[in-house]
Scaffold this motif. Structure first.
Motif, PDB file in Angstrom:
ATOM      1  N   CYS A  98       0.870  -1.194   0.045  1.00 15.82           N
ATOM      2  CA  CYS A  98       0.032   0.095  -0.022  1.00 15.82           C
ATOM      3  C   CYS A  98       0.975   1.321   0.131  1.00 15.82           C
ATOM      4  CB  CYS A  98      -0.899   0.233   1.213  1.00 15.82           C
ATOM      5  SG  CYS A  98      -2.229  -1.294   1.354  1.00 15.82           S
ATOM      6  N   ASP A 122      -8.501   0.162  -1.453  1.00 11.93           N
ATOM      7  CA  ASP A 122      -7.990   1.170  -0.581  1.00 11.93           C
ATOM      8  C   ASP A 122      -8.065   2.438  -0.853  1.00 11.93           C
ATOM      9  OD1 ASP A 122      -5.853   2.581   0.947  1.00 11.93           O
ATOM     10  OD2 ASP A 122      -4.332   1.096   0.712  1.00 11.93           O
ATOM     11  N   GLN A 153      -9.256  -3.399   1.442  1.00  9.15           N
ATOM     12  CA  GLN A 153      -8.844  -2.002   1.537  1.00  9.15           C
ATOM     13  C   GLN A 153      -7.496  -1.747   1.901  1.00  9.15           C
ATOM     14  OE1 GLN A 153     -12.002  -0.801   4.330  1.00  9.15           O
ATOM     15  NE2 GLN A 153     -13.326  -0.343   2.604  1.00  9.15           N
ATOM     16  N   HIS A 154      -6.964  -1.146   2.956  1.00 11.59           N
ATOM     17  CA  HIS A 154      -5.871  -0.558   3.453  1.00 11.59           C
ATOM     18  C   HIS A 154      -5.246  -1.781   4.360  1.00 11.59           C
ATOM     19  CE1 HIS A 154      -2.616   2.141   3.544  1.00 11.59           C
ATOM     20  NE2 HIS A 154      -2.575   2.171   4.702  1.00 11.59           N
TER      21      HIS A 154
END
Length: 176
Positions: A98, A122, A153-154
């Motif tokens: 990320c 994300d 996501q993150h």
């Protein structure tokens, strides 16, 4: 915590440095809006991490200097690319999660095996940050792999760091 798990330590004996970036500072030269991804002068925390790695290598001659790896998540993912770009001679592999790197400097790190990870949902760090550097590395003929989790996501660290295939890949890397 994956690198501290007993089975990981037994299968892949290693030293682990986990520095923490001071509040309101950054590992790499990236700005918070990702418009500026690399600055000629490292940040103070980035410089200190490089000094810590060098000090650790000097103080522990049992560490194989051809098997030094770097990984980080989010700001640490940006820092991973930043430090790889500053010291391509030091690292055997990179594992940024990320994050992102400056595509203008992909040529500097094209010979380093890098496996980039990102969650496609994300919103904290947009996936385009990883996609842009991966694309630049591929165009430069780099040794890059890219995994984008379509439903995440993150928070991808557990699924990435606890993946035996990721650990096997990482610990198999060695500088020539």
């Amino acid at each position: 915590h994956a690198f501290c798990e007993k089975w990981v330590r037994e299968k892949y004996p290693h030293y682990l440095l986990v520095p923490q970036c001071p509040p309101e500072q950054r590992w790499g030269g990236s700005s918070k809006d990702w418009q500026s991804l690399y600055q000629p002068t490292p940040t103070v925390p980035g410089r200190m991490v490089l000094e810590l790695i060098e000090k650790t290598l000097r103080e522990h001659p049992d560490i194989d200097p051809k098997r030094v790896y770097i990984t980080g998540l989010s700001m640490g993912g940006f820092g991973t690319f930043d430090l790889l770009t500053r010291r391509p001679d030091l690292f055997a592999a990179g594992l940024p999660l990320c994050g992102g790197g400056d595509p203008k400097f992909a040529d500097r790190i094209k010979s380093i095996p890098i496996w980039v990870f990102h969650g496609s949902l994300d919103e904290a760090v947009l996936p385009r940050c990883s996609r842009q550097i991966v694309d630049a590395l591929e165009k430069a003929g780099g040794k890059v792999k890219y995994t984008e989790y379509s439903t995440m996501q993150h928070g991808i660290w557990d699924v990435t760091y606890y993946n035996p295939a990721v650990l096997e890949w990482l610990f198999a890397q060695r500088r020539p």
